[in-house]
Design a protein around this motif. Structure first.
Motif, PDB file in Angstrom:
ATOM      1  N   ARG A 180       1.093  13.688 -12.672  1.00 31.18           N
ATOM      2  CA  ARG A 180       1.377  13.321 -14.115  1.00 31.18           C
ATOM      3  C   ARG A 180       3.025  13.235 -14.277  1.00 31.18           C
ATOM      4  N   LYS A 181       3.498  12.709 -15.559  1.00 34.25           N
ATOM      5  CA  LYS A 181       4.735  12.785 -15.886  1.00 34.25           C
ATOM      6  C   LYS A 181       5.087  14.348 -16.142  1.00 34.25           C
ATOM      7  N   GLU A 182       6.355  14.832 -16.052  1.00 38.56           N
ATOM      8  CA  GLU A 182       6.869  15.923 -16.369  1.00 38.56           C
ATOM      9  C   GLU A 182       5.947  17.018 -15.776  1.00 38.56           C
ATOM     10  N   ILE A 183       5.459  16.994 -14.584  1.00 35.89           N
ATOM     11  CA  ILE A 183       4.834  17.982 -13.967  1.00 35.89           C
ATOM     12  C   ILE A 183       5.540  19.160 -13.718  1.00 35.89           C
ATOM     13  N   ALA A 184       5.109  20.593 -13.831  1.00 34.89           N
ATOM     14  CA  ALA A 184       5.775  21.653 -13.467  1.00 34.89           C
ATOM     15  C   ALA A 184       5.783  22.009 -12.075  1.00 34.89           C
ATOM     16  N   PRO A 185       7.146  22.215 -11.378  1.00 33.85           N
ATOM     17  CA  PRO A 185       7.132  22.560 -10.128  1.00 33.85           C
ATOM     18  C   PRO A 185       6.123  23.644  -9.702  1.00 33.85           C
ATOM     19  N   SER A 241       0.271  25.099   8.839  1.00 34.06           N
ATOM     20  CA  SER A 241       1.292  25.907   8.461  1.00 34.06           C
ATOM     21  C   SER A 241       2.418  24.939   7.828  1.00 34.06           C
ATOM     22  N   PRO A 242       2.835  25.607   6.467  1.00 37.12           N
ATOM     23  CA  PRO A 242       3.880  24.934   5.651  1.00 37.12           C
ATOM     24  C   PRO A 242       5.094  24.491   6.416  1.00 37.12           C
ATOM     25  N   ALA A 243       5.422  25.242   7.511  1.00 36.21           N
ATOM     26  CA  ALA A 243       6.622  25.134   8.284  1.00 36.21           C
ATOM     27  C   ALA A 243       6.507  23.826   9.248  1.00 36.21           C
ATOM     28  N   SER A 244       5.308  23.271   9.188  1.00 35.90           N
ATOM     29  CA  SER A 244       5.269  21.887   9.804  1.00 35.90           C
ATOM     30  C   SER A 244       5.546  20.683   8.920  1.00 35.90           C
ATOM     31  N   LEU A 245       5.439  21.035   7.611  1.00 40.36           N
ATOM     32  CA  LEU A 245       5.832  19.804   6.905  1.00 40.36           C
ATOM     33  C   LEU A 245       7.261  19.353   7.015  1.00 40.36           C
ATOM     34  N   ARG A 246       7.264  18.032   7.051  1.00 40.06           N
ATOM     35  CA  ARG A 246       8.600  17.188   7.408  1.00 40.06           C
ATOM     36  C   ARG A 246       8.921  16.381   6.278  1.00 40.06           C
ATOM     37  N   ALA A 247       8.165  15.980   5.394  1.00 36.02           N
ATOM     38  CA  ALA A 247       8.232  15.270   4.148  1.00 36.02           C
ATOM     39  C   ALA A 247       7.285  15.400   3.211  1.00 36.02           C
ATOM     40  N   LEU A 248       7.745  14.956   1.928  1.00 36.84           N
ATOM     41  CA  LEU A 248       6.796  14.786   0.611  1.00 36.84           C
ATOM     42  C   LEU A 248       6.816  13.257   0.503  1.00 36.84           C
ATOM     43  N   ALA A 249       5.883  12.514  -0.181  1.00 36.72           N
ATOM     44  CA  ALA A 249       6.063  11.338  -0.536  1.00 36.72           C
ATOM     45  C   ALA A 249       5.252  10.983  -1.765  1.00 36.72           C
ATOM     46  N   THR A 250       5.495  10.057  -2.447  1.00 34.28           N
ATOM     47  CA  THR A 250       4.878   9.709  -3.792  1.00 34.28           C
ATOM     48  C   THR A 250       5.228   8.188  -4.228  1.00 34.28           C
ATOM     49  N   VAL A 251       4.779   7.708  -5.215  1.00 30.12           N
ATOM     50  CA  VAL A 251       4.863   6.437  -5.896  1.00 30.12           C
ATOM     51  C   VAL A 251       6.328   6.462  -6.562  1.00 30.12           C
ATOM     52  N   ASP A 252       6.937   5.401  -6.397  1.00 29.73           N
ATOM     53  CA  ASP A 252       8.534   5.273  -7.084  1.00 29.73           C
ATOM     54  C   ASP A 252       8.148   5.425  -8.420  1.00 29.73           C
ATOM     55  N   LEU A 253       7.033   5.310  -9.283  1.00 25.83           N
ATOM     56  CA  LEU A 253       7.241   5.734 -10.722  1.00 25.83           C
ATOM     57  C   LEU A 253       7.406   7.235 -10.784  1.00 25.83           C
ATOM     58  N   ARG A 254       7.191   8.174  -9.809  1.00 25.45           N
ATOM     59  CA  ARG A 254       7.207   9.667  -9.988  1.00 25.45           C
ATOM     60  C   ARG A 254       8.279  10.278  -9.147  1.00 25.45           C
ATOM     61  N   GLN A 256      11.623  10.452  -9.504  1.00 22.04           N
ATOM     62  CA  GLN A 256      12.345  11.120 -10.384  1.00 22.04           C
ATOM     63  C   GLN A 256      11.831  12.370 -10.980  1.00 22.04           C
ATOM     64  N   GLU A 257      10.639  12.879 -10.750  1.00 19.84           N
ATOM     65  CA  GLU A 257      10.118  13.900 -11.497  1.00 19.84           C
ATOM     66  C   GLU A 257      10.732  15.312 -10.813  1.00 19.84           C
ATOM     67  N   ARG A 258      11.274  16.028 -11.668  1.00 18.05           N
ATOM     68  CA  ARG A 258      11.804  17.262 -11.565  1.00 18.05           C
ATOM     69  C   ARG A 258      11.100  18.173 -10.322  1.00 18.05           C
ATOM     70  N   ILE A 299      13.225  19.564   2.883  1.00 16.51           N
ATOM     71  CA  ILE A 299      12.547  18.509   3.364  1.00 16.51           C
ATOM     72  C   ILE A 299      12.892  17.109   2.369  1.00 16.51           C
ATOM     73  N   PRO A 300      12.878  15.883   2.799  1.00 18.05           N
ATOM     74  CA  PRO A 300      13.040  14.770   2.140  1.00 18.05           C
ATOM     75  C   PRO A 300      11.758  14.602   1.315  1.00 18.05           C
ATOM     76  N   LEU A 301      12.079  13.765   0.149  1.00 22.81           N
ATOM     77  CA  LEU A 301      10.970  13.278  -0.874  1.00 22.81           C
ATOM     78  C   LEU A 301      11.247  11.697  -0.862  1.00 22.81           C
ATOM     79  N   PHE A 302      10.092  10.935  -0.247  1.00 20.92           N
ATOM     80  CA  PHE A 302      10.140   9.617  -0.146  1.00 20.92           C
ATOM     81  C   PHE A 302       9.234   8.926  -1.177  1.00 20.92           C
TER      82      PHE A 302
END
Length: 360
Positions: free
Chosen positions: A232-237, A254-267, A269-271, A282-285
């Motif tokens: 949702r909008k304004e989701i807490a980290p 393992s979290p060490a194997s994460l290379r990227a996060l991804a989401t919809v363009d509407l979200r 910019q969420e902090r 890691i990048p956020l696509f």
């Protein structure tokens, strides 16, 4: 690779120009620096060279110095932090007779850079890392070559020391990699891992969280997981972080194997999403709703929510964006899971992860 080349004398500037031209021809991004009082190629600087070096040390992936090794040691001493983050440093004499790998020989690639320059300029490469001197494989070189994260990192030095001292190291990889067995490195099939009780160190290449009955174990984690996230909008980290770790725990990855996060363009910019991605390094696509609809058309078995469809115009976020951000052959290993209002899905790339984003 971003490389800075430094010279502080007239003769050094000529050699630095030759080195810079060769590195550029090899596909590297190169900036050359010289004192402003001397004419020649490169960017002139005034004042102490230490100021320029300090700036480039944290910006570049490689530094080449055409000057005495002792000068370089004094310049770098206040800047060195950690072998996982320090750039590759190579030192050459003004006549181009020797190319010395000085810092970050394995992880940073200084050994490889020194050998490359020496071959191109007909110089003598000076490599002093023990595994290389004895012609032995080093686990941090293996990690760099195949884009693997070492866990725990403190074990790397012990494993390399075991190889140098002639102790047997056993390696097992979940995925087929072109690895070569040596007298000190024994390779075993993945199916033999549960029953393995080696005398020395055990090195395991996998993204799985495993409990092995062997204390001397080093995990090499492939960066081959993509987490798709809907929120949702304004989701807490904190909620994003907990949901992500919960999903990884469910998948036993393992979290060490994460290379990227991804989401919809509407979200995107969420902090909360941006902060977690930055914390993990890691990048956020992000992907448009049109791109998400195309994946639903190709894969009708993805989880579809009428509620999400009514809110943002597509039937889901986390599953399709995870697949969009991963390689075409990737598979969902964890379908949509919900934790505190955050949805997470995990896609796994089974092969070729080390080629993605590799620089020249």
């Amino acid at each position: 690779m971003n490389i800075a080349v430094f010279a502080i004398t007239k003769n050094g500037i000529d050699q630095a120009a030759k080195v810079s031209r060769h590195l550029q021809q090899a596909g590297h991004q190169v900036r050359m620096f010289r004192p402003a009082r001397f004419p020649g190629e490169g960017e002139p600087f005034t004042g102490p060279v230490s100021r320029v070096v300090a700036k480039e040390f944290y910006r570049c992936q490689g530094l080449v110095f055409i000057m005495a090794l002792g000068i370089v040691v004094r310049l770098l001493a206040p800047l060195i932090r950690d072998k996982r983050s320090d750039p590759a440093v190579v030192v050459m004499d003004e006549r181009g007779q020797f190319v010395i790998s000085t810092l970050s020989g394995h992880l940073g690639g200084a050994n490889e850079l020194a050998q490359h320059l020496a071959g191109a300029l007909q110089a003598v490469p000076v490599i002093t890392t023990a595994t290389d001197v004895h012609g032995l494989p080093a686990v941090d070189v293996l990690a760099r070559k195949y884009n693997l994260t070492m866990e725990p990192f403190t074990a790397v030095k012990q494993v390399n020391a075991a190889l140098v001292n002639g102790e047997m190291v056993t390696l097992c990889s979940e995925r087929p990699l072109p690895l070569t067995q040596t007298p000190s490195l024994r390779l075993i099939p993945w199916e033999d891992l549960p029953a393995t009780r080696p005398q020395g160190w055990l090195v395991v290449i996998t993204n799985r969280v495993m409990l092995l009955p062997h204390e001397k174990t080093l995990f090499l984690r492939p960066r081959n997981l993509v987490a798709g996230i809907g929120c949702r909008k304004e989701i807490a980290p904190e909620r994003v972080r907990r949901a992500l770790l919960h999903a990884l725990d469910l998948a036993r990855r393992s979290p060490a194997s994460l290379r990227a996060l991804a989401t919809v363009d509407l979200r995107v910019q969420e902090r909360g999403l941006q902060l977690v991605a930055r914390e993990m390094g890691i990048p956020l696509f992000s992907f448009t709703r049109e791109q998400i609809r195309s994946i639903f058309a190709q894969k009708p078995n993805l989880h579809h929510s009428s509620f999400v469809q009514g809110k943002i115009g597509v039937g889901g976020v986390c599953e399709p964006v995870a697949l969009l951000a991963a390689t075409p052959q990737a598979k969902l290993i964890l379908p949509k899971t919900t934790w505190e209002g955050v949805t997470v899905a995990l896609a796994e790339e089974s092969y070729g992860w080390w080629e993605r984003d590799r620089e020249v």
